[in-house]
Design an enzyme around this catalytic site. Structure first.
Site, PDB file in Angstrom:
ATOM      1  N   ASN A  91     -12.444  17.470  40.200  1.00  0.00           N
ATOM      2  CA  ASN A  91     -11.106  17.039  40.598  1.00  0.00           C
ATOM      3  C   ASN A  91     -11.266  15.844  41.542  1.00  0.00           C
ATOM      4  O   ASN A  91     -11.621  16.012  42.702  1.00  0.00           O
ATOM      5  CB  ASN A  91     -10.381  18.199  41.293  1.00  0.00           C
ATOM      6  CG  ASN A  91      -8.995  17.814  41.780  1.00  0.00           C
ATOM      7  OD1 ASN A  91      -8.526  16.708  41.502  1.00  0.00           O
ATOM      8  ND2 ASN A  91      -8.354  18.712  42.508  1.00  0.00           N
ATOM      9  N   HIS A 126      -2.265  23.437  42.407  1.00  0.00           N
ATOM     10  CA  HIS A 126      -3.257  23.150  43.454  1.00  0.00           C
ATOM     11  C   HIS A 126      -2.601  23.250  44.838  1.00  0.00           C
ATOM     12  O   HIS A 126      -1.454  22.836  45.015  1.00  0.00           O
ATOM     13  CB  HIS A 126      -3.852  21.756  43.246  1.00  0.00           C
ATOM     14  CG  HIS A 126      -5.110  21.543  44.039  1.00  0.00           C
ATOM     15  ND1 HIS A 126      -5.084  21.303  45.397  1.00  0.00           N
ATOM     16  CD2 HIS A 126      -6.416  21.587  43.678  1.00  0.00           C
ATOM     17  CE1 HIS A 126      -6.331  21.188  45.828  1.00  0.00           C
ATOM     18  NE2 HIS A 126      -7.160  21.355  44.816  1.00  0.00           N
ATOM     19  N   GLY A 149     -12.577  21.039  51.191  1.00  0.00           N
ATOM     20  CA  GLY A 149     -12.858  19.804  51.922  1.00  0.00           C
ATOM     21  C   GLY A 149     -13.321  20.024  53.351  1.00  0.00           C
ATOM     22  O   GLY A 149     -13.371  19.089  54.140  1.00  0.00           O
ATOM     23  N   GLU A 208      -9.194  28.968  44.937  1.00  0.00           N
ATOM     24  CA  GLU A 208      -9.630  27.997  45.940  1.00  0.00           C
ATOM     25  C   GLU A 208      -9.037  28.363  47.299  1.00  0.00           C
ATOM     26  O   GLU A 208      -7.880  27.998  47.595  1.00  0.00           O
ATOM     27  CB  GLU A 208      -9.143  26.592  45.557  1.00  0.00           C
ATOM     28  CG  GLU A 208      -9.656  26.100  44.215  1.00  0.00           C
ATOM     29  CD  GLU A 208      -9.615  24.590  44.122  1.00  0.00           C
ATOM     30  OE1 GLU A 208     -10.686  23.999  43.973  1.00  0.00           O
ATOM     31  OE2 GLU A 208      -8.526  23.994  44.242  1.00  0.00           O
TER      32      GLU A 208
HETATM   33  P1  13P Z   1     -13.782  20.295  47.828  1.00  0.00           P
HETATM   34  O1  13P Z   1     -14.848  20.569  46.779  1.00  0.00           O
HETATM   35  O2  13P Z   1     -13.784  18.888  48.329  1.00  0.00           O
HETATM   36  O3  13P Z   1     -13.783  21.341  48.899  1.00  0.00           O
HETATM   37  O4  13P Z   1     -12.361  20.440  47.054  1.00  0.00           O
HETATM   38  C1  13P Z   1     -12.109  21.574  46.306  1.00  0.00           C
HETATM   39  C2  13P Z   1     -10.857  21.364  45.532  1.00  0.00           C
HETATM   40  O5  13P Z   1      -9.774  21.356  46.089  1.00  0.00           O
HETATM   41  C3  13P Z   1     -10.961  21.145  44.084  1.00  0.00           C
HETATM   42  O6  13P Z   1      -9.711  21.207  43.472  1.00  0.00           O
END
Ligand code: 13P
Length: 229
Positions: A6, A88, A163, A157
């Site tokens: 993503n 998301h 992040g 997630e």
């Molecule tokens: P990160 O891998 O940057 O933590 O993001 C995860 C994400 O939100 C993928 O959709």
């Protein structure tokens, strides 16, 4: 395993083209049963061909019409797109998509036969209350969603792991995926700070069928560390 990249609001048309060219060269070495999906920004869509699927991070649930700033089915069809991320946490929390909006989007793209990667996840506040509270929250995110839809997978997630560099522990992922699998018998992806250093232990979890990756997907080298681990 399913490896989904993503890009979020990163990469340009040109850099996506370079990325995909480079990726495709290396995908010759991947396991034939593994799948790679790429979600670039909308401006980078093109008729790419290779051993991967290109999808979109979002679209508006219409064929076309007067929806300023949005992209509908007609614009996706130009690039043969039939894969979409829905729900998301960044769209739910930053763009204020309600569960009702998400469910409407789901119903529309289901009707079109799209492959849907449906994202769910809890805040840190909910996680700190324990698994029961987490599951209650996650199940509320299935409201209005047909979880028996054929072309459907779920990406779990945890918001606090996105992040942040703070991945959910193997125990947290295991117990959450085990509980989810009992409710939704579909491929389950984990997302949240997945990287080269933790892919082996995450991929080894029984009910993890894939990963949805943000930061570590932005460079082909770091994404390939996952795909080819
Ligand atoms: P990160 O891998 O940057 O933590 O993001 C995860 C994400 O939100 C993928 O959709």
């Amino acid at each position: 395993m399913i490896y989904a990249a993503n890009f979020k609001t990163n990469h340009t048309r040109k850099s996506t083209e370079n990325y995909i060219e480079d990726l495709q060269r290396h995908l010759l070495n991947k396991n034939s049963e593994d799948r790679v999906l790429i979600f670039p920004p909308l401006t980078a869509l093109d008729n790419y061909e290779g051993d991967f699927t290109v999808g979109v991070q979002n679209a508006y649930p219409v064929n076309n019409g007067a929806f300023t700033g949005e992209v509908g089915l007609e614009q996706l069809a130009e690039f043969n797109i039939n894969t979409i991320l829905i729900g998301h946490s960044e769209r739910r929390d930053i763009l204020n998509e309600s569960q009702e909006d998400v469910a409407k989007k789901f119903a529309f793209f289901k009707e079109q036969g799209f492959e849907i990667i449906y994202c769910i996840g809890e805040s840190l506040e909910v996680r700190e209350q324990g698994l029961e509270a987490v599951m209650e929250h996650l199940l509320s995110q299935f409201e209005g969603i047909d979880t028996t839809y054929e072309h459907f997978m779920v990406a779990y997630e945890p918001i606090w792991a996105i992040g942040t560099g703070r991945t959910a522990s193997v125990e947290e992922i295991t117990s959450t995926h085990d509980a989810l699998k009992k409710v939704v018998n579909k491929p389950l992806l984990y997302g949240g700070s997945v990287k080269g250093a933790n892919i082996a232990e995450i991929a080894a979890i029984e009910n993890v069928d894939g990963v949805l990756v943000g930061g570590a997907s932005l460079k082909t080298e770091t994404f390939l560390e996952l795909v080819l681990h």
